[in-house]
Design a protein around this motif. Structure first.
Motif, PDB file in Angstrom:
ATOM      1  N   CYS A   1     -11.207  -1.628  -0.062  1.00 42.69           N
ATOM      2  CA  CYS A   1     -11.331  -1.590   1.400  1.00 42.69           C
ATOM      3  C   CYS A   1     -12.748  -1.165   1.786  1.00 42.69           C
ATOM      4  CB  CYS A   1     -10.361  -0.600   2.045  1.00 42.69           C
ATOM      5  SG  CYS A   1      -8.684  -0.578   1.436  1.00 42.69           S
ATOM      6  N   ILE A   2     -13.214  -0.065   1.154  1.00 48.70           N
ATOM      7  CA  ILE A   2     -14.496   0.524   1.544  1.00 48.70           C
ATOM      8  C   ILE A   2     -15.641  -0.445   1.253  1.00 48.70           C
ATOM      9  CG2 ILE A   2     -16.102   2.420   1.054  1.00 48.70           C
ATOM     10  CD1 ILE A   2     -13.823   3.705   2.271  1.00 48.70           C
TER      11      ILE A   2
ATOM     12  N   LEU B   1       0.850  -1.181   0.000  1.00 49.79           N
ATOM     13  CA  LEU B   1       0.000   0.000   0.000  1.00 49.79           C
ATOM     14  C   LEU B   1       0.887   1.233   0.000  1.00 49.79           C
ATOM     15  CD1 LEU B   1      -2.663  -0.910   2.703  1.00 49.79           C
ATOM     16  CD2 LEU B   1      -2.990  -0.809   0.239  1.00 49.79           C
ATOM     17  N   PRO B   2       0.402   2.350  -0.571  1.00 47.94           N
ATOM     18  CA  PRO B   2       1.199   3.580  -0.481  1.00 47.94           C
ATOM     19  C   PRO B   2       1.304   4.022   0.978  1.00 47.94           C
ATOM     20  CG  PRO B   2      -0.977   4.033  -1.382  1.00 47.94           C
ATOM     21  CD  PRO B   2      -0.848   2.554  -1.305  1.00 47.94           C
TER      22      PRO B   2
ATOM     23  N   ALA C   1      -1.614   5.208   3.404  1.00 51.96           N
ATOM     24  CA  ALA C   1      -2.689   4.361   3.932  1.00 51.96           C
ATOM     25  C   ALA C   1      -2.158   3.465   5.048  1.00 51.96           C
ATOM     26  CB  ALA C   1      -3.278   3.516   2.819  1.00 51.96           C
TER      27      ALA C   1
ATOM     28  N   CYS D   1      -7.938   5.222   8.121  1.00 51.99           N
ATOM     29  CA  CYS D   1      -7.014   4.586   7.171  1.00 51.99           C
ATOM     30  C   CYS D   1      -5.908   5.514   6.701  1.00 51.99           C
ATOM     31  CB  CYS D   1      -7.755   4.076   5.945  1.00 51.99           C
ATOM     32  SG  CYS D   1      -9.097   2.960   6.334  1.00 51.99           S
TER      33      CYS D   1
ATOM     34  N   LEU E   1      -6.424  -3.983  -3.887  1.00 48.38           N
ATOM     35  CA  LEU E   1      -5.850  -3.155  -2.837  1.00 48.38           C
ATOM     36  C   LEU E   1      -6.122  -1.671  -3.048  1.00 48.38           C
ATOM     37  CD1 LEU E   1      -4.452  -5.724  -1.801  1.00 48.38           C
ATOM     38  CD2 LEU E   1      -2.325  -4.486  -1.672  1.00 48.38           C
TER      39      LEU E   1
HETATM   40  C1  HEC Z   1     -10.978   1.686   4.750  1.00 51.33           C
HETATM   41  C2  HEC Z   1      -9.812   2.483   4.540  1.00 51.33           C
HETATM   42  C3  HEC Z   1      -9.927   3.854   3.896  1.00 51.33           C
HETATM   43  C4  HEC Z   1     -10.795   4.870   4.227  1.00 51.33           C
HETATM   44  C5  HEC Z   1     -11.902   4.876   5.265  1.00 51.33           C
HETATM   45  C6  HEC Z   1     -10.446   5.990   3.373  1.00 51.33           C
HETATM   46  N1  HEC Z   1      -9.404   5.651   2.554  1.00 51.33           N
HETATM   47 FE1  HEC Z   1      -8.520   6.840   1.148  1.00 51.33          FE
HETATM   48  N2  HEC Z   1      -7.314   5.308   0.556  1.00 51.33           N
HETATM   49  C7  HEC Z   1      -7.251   4.062   1.172  1.00 51.33           C
HETATM   50  C8  HEC Z   1      -6.251   3.282   0.512  1.00 51.33           C
HETATM   51  C9  HEC Z   1      -5.876   1.822   0.861  1.00 51.33           C
HETATM   52  C10 HEC Z   1      -5.694   4.076  -0.513  1.00 51.33           C
HETATM   53  C11 HEC Z   1      -4.577   3.684  -1.504  1.00 51.33           C
HETATM   54  C12 HEC Z   1      -5.227   3.095  -2.719  1.00 51.33           C
HETATM   55  C13 HEC Z   1      -4.284   2.826  -3.852  1.00 51.33           C
HETATM   56  O1  HEC Z   1      -3.078   2.820  -3.688  1.00 51.33           O
HETATM   57  O2  HEC Z   1      -4.817   2.597  -4.955  1.00 51.33           O
HETATM   58  C14 HEC Z   1      -6.381   5.351  -0.464  1.00 51.33           C
HETATM   59  C15 HEC Z   1      -6.117   6.418  -1.316  1.00 51.33           C
HETATM   60  C16 HEC Z   1      -6.673   7.680  -1.158  1.00 51.33           C
HETATM   61  C17 HEC Z   1      -6.361   8.819  -1.986  1.00 51.33           C
HETATM   62  C18 HEC Z   1      -5.481   8.795  -3.200  1.00 51.33           C
HETATM   63  C19 HEC Z   1      -4.108   9.200  -2.873  1.00 51.33           C
HETATM   64  C20 HEC Z   1      -3.215   9.012  -4.056  1.00 51.33           C
HETATM   65  O3  HEC Z   1      -2.084   9.454  -3.969  1.00 51.33           O
HETATM   66  O4  HEC Z   1      -3.626   8.384  -5.032  1.00 51.33           O
HETATM   67  C21 HEC Z   1      -7.080   9.888  -1.511  1.00 51.33           C
HETATM   68  C22 HEC Z   1      -7.089  11.320  -2.026  1.00 51.33           C
HETATM   69  C23 HEC Z   1      -7.881   9.398  -0.389  1.00 51.33           C
HETATM   70  N3  HEC Z   1      -7.592   8.063  -0.206  1.00 51.33           N
HETATM   71  C24 HEC Z   1      -8.744  10.188   0.355  1.00 51.33           C
HETATM   72  C25 HEC Z   1      -9.628   9.686   1.300  1.00 51.33           C
HETATM   73  C26 HEC Z   1     -10.671  10.492   1.955  1.00 51.33           C
HETATM   74  C27 HEC Z   1     -10.923  11.963   1.699  1.00 51.33           C
HETATM   75  C28 HEC Z   1     -11.338   9.651   2.798  1.00 51.33           C
HETATM   76  C29 HEC Z   1     -12.540   9.949   3.700  1.00 51.33           C
HETATM   77  C30 HEC Z   1     -13.744  10.355   3.014  1.00 51.33           C
HETATM   78  C31 HEC Z   1     -10.720   8.334   2.689  1.00 51.33           C
HETATM   79  N4  HEC Z   1      -9.700   8.414   1.769  1.00 51.33           N
HETATM   80  C32 HEC Z   1     -11.101   7.220   3.420  1.00 51.33           C
HETATM   81  C33 HEC Z   1      -8.030   3.637   2.247  1.00 51.33           C
HETATM   82  C34 HEC Z   1      -9.048   4.348   2.834  1.00 51.33           C
END
Ligand code: HEC
Ligand code: HEC
Ligand code: HEC
Ligand code: HEC
Ligand code: HEC
Ligand code: HEC
Length: 419
Positions: free
Chosen positions: A373-374, A330-331, A334, A417, A368
């Motif tokens: 995840c969601i 994962l990056p 996260a 996360c 992944l």
């Molecule tokens: C259940 C866990 C989880 C939750 C809750 C979550 N995220 Fe994430 N998010 C991740 C993961 C895992 C990644 C990396 C996905 C990938 O590498 O493709 C990610 C990636 C992202 C990225 C992309 C970053 C990039 O550099 O590409 C953004 C922006 C982001 N999330 C914003 C949010 C926001 C805003 C919320 C709340 C509304 C949120 N996330 C809630 C797990 C979560």
């Protein structure tokens, strides 16, 4: 008549005898040494010692890395078992014929010593070995006995899905054919009647392909479909940037999960020691490999040391870690924690990692992505039973009559996360 009947009775009786014979072979009981206790406490105490020290290599009724153990108190004396289990190498070195025979039978693979086991421990072990987890012969037969594998997840196996789908398609085709027949019969019947002009035209109308091809509706539908398809695949392509689903790099040692976790049924936790206690699952160090490969040098007991095993020896001798190529990653933004999902959530490794125990080379099974995840957090119910932490929540929640899902405990909150 009577001759015929007696002729038939011979094969009938023969097959009954055969069946009884086969059944008695399957359920054949070992004589158990009377000194071995069959009390519940002894069996339970023996089971936990067995699972902690012996299960990696032994099963009760199946040959694994070591022999199947049930009946061992019949095959050898109690004293012999005590000394063999505590220090098999010493017994073999002393030239004990029983010990040397079994050692040679298992390609001179040394069993680790267990000097720390007390007399009572060993007796409890033997109780468990002789009386514990008696296999149901029917179930053993169903799983194919030795090396039989039970599917990991419940649900409908994918082969069945394919079969069901193809049956559906065949049924649909049949319905089409029947409909076609009915139409042609009806048409024939109607054209024999006296019809007025409009009805006759309707009954005798021909399928005009050219007209349909030239119609506006057709052109519009096709253009929309093509545009939608191109746009969808374009967007999908954009979404897959940085997604490494299916990634299966070559590893520095040809380590096979199919062999270790599948065929020899080793527990994942034996090597991935962190999964139940921490964030990271851990990749095992070469020392864990050496627990067995100090002695197992080759598949099938061929002569010499396999080059793949030699690489483990080199790593240990030079104190250099084996440079496994990381697959799941994962990056940094996260946060993912294994124990939260495996120990608390009660999820199987295979839910996220796929059929690892069938993989010769590990590949990334799931996307992944954040959506992955969601999605699961939206759908998965919390395992709240026997977990006091959740009692209050469940009570509060039960008023709303919906199952308590991960999303309801904050599984969709960004900060859970993201650091
Ligand atoms: C259940 C866990 C989880 C939750 C809750 C979550 N995220 Fe994430 N998010 C991740 C993961 C895992 C990644 C990396 C996905 C990938 O590498 O493709 C990610 C990636 C992202 C990225 C992309 C970053 C990039 O550099 O590409 C953004 C922006 C982001 N999330 C914003 C949010 C926001 C805003 C919320 C709340 C509304 C949120 N996330 C809630 C797990 C979560
Ligand atoms: C690393 C693998 C390994 C572990 C761990 C292990 N064994 Fe063994 N065991 C073997 C092998 C291999 C043999 C066959 C004899 C040999 O090669 O030395 C064996 C043989 C035996 C035998 C003799 C069986 C017979 O039919 O003669 C007994 C009894 C036994 N083990 C008990 C135990 C007990 C009890 C434990 C746990 C306290 C244990 N073993 C842990 C690999 C192991
Ligand atoms: C004998 C030790 C051993 C056992 C048992 C074992 N593994 Fe592994 N596992 C490894 C090693 C070594 C690697 C790194 C090399 C590779 O990827 O094949 C690894 C890699 C993995 C990876 C990929 C890690 C990454 O880089 O992202 C996953 C996932 C995994 N194992 C899951 C499992 C599961 C699930 C089980 C149980 C069904 C299991 N393993 C049993 C030793 C083991
Ligand atoms: C509990 C015992 C055990 C452990 C721990 C173990 N292995 Fe194995 N390994 C085996 C057995 C058994 C075989 C197959 C031997 C046979 O079939 O003759 C094997 C076979 C192999 C082979 C194939 C050898 C060849 O000649 O092709 C490789 C490579 C291997 N293991 C690597 C590893 C690595 C790397 C580790 C540590 C991450 C490890 N093993 C940990 C028991 C173990
Ligand atoms: C809920 C999904 C999920 C479950 C269940 C799960 N894993 Fe993982 N696993 C992941 C994710 C996501 C990563 C990547 C973690 C990272 O990059 O921080 C990962 C990474 C790994 C790795 C690479 C090393 C590491 O710790 O990052 C191994 C090995 C591994 N998992 C083994 C297992 C084993 C063994 C089990 C079962 C006992 C298991 N996993 C259960 C999702 C899961
Ligand atoms: C297969 C289903 C599944 C997948 C996929 C999954 N999770 Fe979960 N997750 C769960 C379950 C179940 C729990 C609840 C565990 C418990 O009972 O506390 C959970 C809990 C969590 C929690 C704690 C939430 C809280 O409020 O306590 C975090 C953080 C989390 N997951 C992160 C992730 C991230 C990041 C990913 C993707 C990389 C992921 N999960 C993928 C099933 C999943």
């Amino acid at each position: 008549m009577t001759i015929k009947r007696s002729l038939l009775s011979v094969p009938l009786r023969l097959s009954t005898w055969l069946l009884v014979f086969l059944l008695s072979m399957g359920t054949q009981a070992f004589a158990v040494n009377p000194d071995v206790s069959d009390s519940e406490e002894a069996i339970a105490a023996g089971k936990s010692i067995f699972n902690a020290n012996c299960r990696t290599c032994h099963r009760l009724d199946q040959k694994n890395i070591g022999p199947a153990l049930r009946g061992v108190s019949d095959r050898h004396s109690i004293e012999w078992n005590k000394s063999f289990i505590r220090n098999s190498q010493a017994l073999i070195a002393s030239g004990d014929p029983e010990a040397v025979a079994i050692y040679n039978e298992f390609n001179q693979l040394a069993m680790p010593s267990h000097e720390f086991l007390s007399d009572e421990d060993v007796m409890n072990l033997l109780s468990y070995i002789e009386y514990g987890d008696k296999a149901d012969p029917a179930a053993a037969a169903a799983t194919g006995g030795e090396g039989g594998q039970v599917g990991v997840d419940g649900g409908i196996p994918s082969e069945y899905l394919t079969i069901i789908l193809s049956v559906l398609v065949v049924v649909l085709l049949l319905i089409l054919v029947v409909l076609g027949l009915i139409i042609s019969i009806l048409t024939k019947y109607l054209s024999n009647q006296n019809l007025d002009e409009v009805d006759a035209e309707y009954v005798n109308q021909k399928f005009d392909f050219k007209k349909i091809l030239r119609s506006d509706a057709f052109v519009i539908i096709i253009t929309t479909l093509v545009v939608a398809f191109v746009a969808k695949s374009g967007i999908d392509q954009l979404y897959t940037i940085g997604v490494q689903q299916g990634y299966a790099p070559a590893q520095p040692i040809a380590f096979s999960h199919q062999l270790h976790a599948g065929q020899y049924e080793m527990e994942c936790q034996y090597c991935h020691t962190g999964v139940e206690i921490g964030k990271s699952a851990n990749i095992p160090s070469a020392n864990i490999c050496m627990n067995c490969h100090a002695h197992i040098q080759n598949v099938g007991g061929k002569e010499g040391i396999s080059p793949e095993i030699q690489k483990i020896y080199n790593a240990v001798d030079n104190n250099q870690p084996i440079e496994w190529v990381r697959i799941h990653n994962l990056p940094d933004l996260a946060y993912f924690n294994h124990s939260q999902h495996v120990a608390v959530g009660g999820l199987e490794c295979q839910t996220c990692h796929g059929p690892i125990e069938e993989m010769e080379v590990v590949y990334q099974h799931s996307s992944l992505t954040m959506g992955w995840c969601i999605d699961c957090h939206r759908q998965t119910e919390i395992k709240s039973q026997g977990n006091e932490y959740y009692d209050k929540l469940v009570q509060l929640h039960s008023e709303s009559k919906n199952a308590l899902k991960v999303k309801d405990i904050g599984g969709l909150e960004c900060a859970k996360c993201h650091y």
